[in-house]
Design a protein around this motif. Sequence first.
Motif, PDB file in Angstrom:
ATOM      1  N   LYS A   1       4.518   2.578   1.703  1.00 44.51           N
ATOM      2  CA  LYS A   1       5.505   3.255   1.292  1.00 44.51           C
ATOM      3  C   LYS A   1       4.828   4.857   1.662  1.00 44.51           C
ATOM      4  O   LYS A   1       3.534   5.069   1.277  1.00 44.51           O
ATOM      5  N   LEU A   2       5.479   5.835   2.139  1.00 46.41           N
ATOM      6  CA  LEU A   2       4.955   7.008   2.480  1.00 46.41           C
ATOM      7  C   LEU A   2       5.105   7.964   1.090  1.00 46.41           C
ATOM      8  O   LEU A   2       6.194   8.340   0.756  1.00 46.41           O
ATOM      9  N   ALA A   3       3.851   8.407   0.537  1.00 43.53           N
ATOM     10  CA  ALA A   3       4.127   9.090  -0.715  1.00 43.53           C
ATOM     11  C   ALA A   3       3.648  10.706  -0.458  1.00 43.53           C
ATOM     12  O   ALA A   3       3.494  11.381  -1.313  1.00 43.53           O
TER      13      ALA A   3
ATOM     14  N   PRO B   1     -10.711   6.895   0.140  1.00 41.63           N
ATOM     15  CA  PRO B   1      -9.967   5.731   0.095  1.00 41.63           C
ATOM     16  C   PRO B   1     -10.047   4.826   1.224  1.00 41.63           C
ATOM     17  O   PRO B   1     -10.737   5.237   2.245  1.00 41.63           O
ATOM     18  N   ASP B   2      -9.397   3.782   1.070  1.00 44.35           N
ATOM     19  CA  ASP B   2      -8.950   3.032   2.525  1.00 44.35           C
ATOM     20  C   ASP B   2      -8.211   3.993   3.299  1.00 44.35           C
ATOM     21  O   ASP B   2      -7.292   4.820   2.929  1.00 44.35           O
ATOM     22  N   ARG B   3      -8.655   3.776   4.585  1.00 40.92           N
ATOM     23  CA  ARG B   3      -7.966   4.858   5.593  1.00 40.92           C
ATOM     24  C   ARG B   3      -7.349   3.946   6.876  1.00 40.92           C
ATOM     25  O   ARG B   3      -7.993   3.112   7.366  1.00 40.92           O
TER      26      ARG B   3
ATOM     27  N   ASP C   1      -3.738   3.620  -0.666  1.00 48.60           N
ATOM     28  CA  ASP C   1      -4.418   3.215  -2.161  1.00 48.60           C
ATOM     29  C   ASP C   1      -4.927   1.937  -2.140  1.00 48.60           C
ATOM     30  O   ASP C   1      -5.535   1.388  -3.145  1.00 48.60           O
ATOM     31  N   GLY C   2      -4.686   1.097  -0.669  1.00 48.65           N
ATOM     32  CA  GLY C   2      -5.401  -0.209  -0.763  1.00 48.65           C
ATOM     33  C   GLY C   2      -5.359  -0.624   0.748  1.00 48.65           C
ATOM     34  O   GLY C   2      -4.732   0.093   1.598  1.00 48.65           O
ATOM     35  N   PRO C   3      -5.875  -1.696   1.229  1.00 46.38           N
ATOM     36  CA  PRO C   3      -5.987  -2.296   2.742  1.00 46.38           C
ATOM     37  C   PRO C   3      -4.465  -2.526   2.909  1.00 46.38           C
ATOM     38  O   PRO C   3      -3.825  -3.165   2.042  1.00 46.38           O
TER      39      PRO C   3
ATOM     40  N   ALA D   1       0.866  -1.231   0.115  1.00 46.36           N
ATOM     41  CA  ALA D   1      -0.017  -0.093   0.102  1.00 46.36           C
ATOM     42  C   ALA D   1       0.934   1.264  -0.130  1.00 46.36           C
ATOM     43  O   ALA D   1       2.151   1.213   0.486  1.00 46.36           O
ATOM     44  N   GLU D   2       0.302   2.287  -0.585  1.00 51.61           N
ATOM     45  CA  GLU D   2       0.968   3.597  -0.471  1.00 51.61           C
ATOM     46  C   GLU D   2       0.309   4.538   0.329  1.00 51.61           C
ATOM     47  O   GLU D   2      -1.055   4.661  -0.014  1.00 51.61           O
TER      48      GLU D   2
END
Length: 433
Positions: free
Chosen positions: A66-68, A118-120, A42-44, A21-22
Motif C-alpha cells: 500500500k502507498l502511504a 529500511p527495506d528499499r 516497512d518490510g520486504p 508491505a507499506e
Amino acid sequence: MARLSGVVALAALVALPVGAAEVEGVRLWRAPDHTRLVLDLDGPAEHKLFTLESPHRVVIDVSGAKLAASIDGLPIADTPIAGIRYATKDKRDLRLVLDLKQPVNPRSFALRRHEKLPDRLVIDLHDRDRVEEKTIEQVGTERDIIIAIDAGHGGEDPGALGPGGLREKDVVLAIARQLHKAIDANHGFSAKLVRSGDYYIPLRDRVKKGRALRADLFVSIHADAFTRKDARGAGVYAVSSRGATSETARFLAQRENESDLIGGAGSLSLGDKDDTLAGVLLDLSMTATMNASLDIGGSVLSSLGSFTHLHKKKVEQANFSVLRSPDVPSILVETGFITNPQEARRLRDPAFQKRMAEKLSDGIVAHFNARPPAGTRLAARGTGAAKAHTIARGDTLSGIAARYNVSVAALKKINGMQTSMIRVGQTLTIPSS
C-alpha cells in the motif's frame, strides 16, 4: 486506472518473503546517465517490472503493498519521467506507472534493511540516447596532468551525519567543486569530477571512471565519522594489501566499503565474495601504484598540516574499495570528522571548504611539479627549471621545504635568507630537487 497491456521489453521478479508491505517514502534522484526512483518499505516484498509502448511506460507491481507516502512534488522536470500514477491491482497489489517522455532501459532491485535504513525497492531508468563522454585528443605529444576528483557518497547515501543535519555528501561535493577550480587554475593540469551532483555512484564504477579518464591521480574526498566525538583532524589514506595501519583506518575503511549497501549498487549483497566487498589481497602489480599513492599522499598531508590539525602525521593505509585501482595512484582524504562538533562547524563553512580545497591542490600540484609524468606539459618544461611559491597564511619554511622535497638550508640559500621568518604574500624560489 485503465487496464494495462502490451508487455514488450522486460520482466523481473525478486523472490523475497511476501507480506503486506507499506511504502513509507518515495524519493527520486537524477544522475548524468540515469534516473533513480527509491521506495522505502516497512518490510520486504516481491515486485515485478515491465515496460509498455504507445506511449512508453514503465510499470512496477509491488505484491501486497500500500502507498502511504505522497508522490506529489517529485523532481521529474529533468528526467525521462513525464508523470507518475498509481492504483491498486487485483485488490491487493500496488501498481506504479511511470509515464515516459522517451524510452529508457529500466532495471530494478531490492535492498534489505541495513542499520537504520529500511527495506528499499530501487528502480533505475538508464538513458538510451546518452551522448558518451569522449576523450579529448591532445594536439601534439604533450598532455595535461589529469586529476580525477571523487566526492564520496551522494544521492541515496548521505554518508556520515553531523550536528544540525550536516551531511557528508554535501560537504565533500562542495570541497570537490572548489578543488576542481583550484586544480584547473594551474597550467598543465586538468581536473575532472567523478560525481558532479547529488546522486550515487557505486564504488567500483568510481574506480572505473578514474581509469577511463586515464587519470594521473584519483583523489576521493570524505568527512567521516568515528565512534568517539573527540576524534578530530584531517587525514590522508592509501590502499593497503596487509590490513590497516590503525584502528581508525580500519574502522573508516569498513564504513566506506559499506556505501554500496546504503547507496544501492544493484545485485551487491553481503554474500558477495568479490574484491569490492570481501577485501582481497592486492595483486603484486599494484606495488608501483601504491608507492606513488604514498608519495602523493605525503605531499598532500604536508600541505594540509600547514592549515589544519592532522589526525595522524603520516599517510595511513587501509583496504578502501574505492582506492583499488591497479594503475592509477589513488588517495582518500578525510577533511575532518563530521561527528566532532567543532570540526563540523568548520566543515559547514564555505570559507573553510575553499581553503581546504586550495591546500589539497597545493599538495597535489607540488608533487607533480617535482615529479611530472613523462609526456606531460610539465615534463616538457624541464625538471631543472626553478619553481616559485607564494607564501599563504599558515605556511612554514619547513612545511614548504617538505612539500617540494628540498632541504630548509637549500631553500634559505637560494632565496638569500638569514633566518626562517617568512611573510604572507612573499614569493620564494624553489630549488630543483
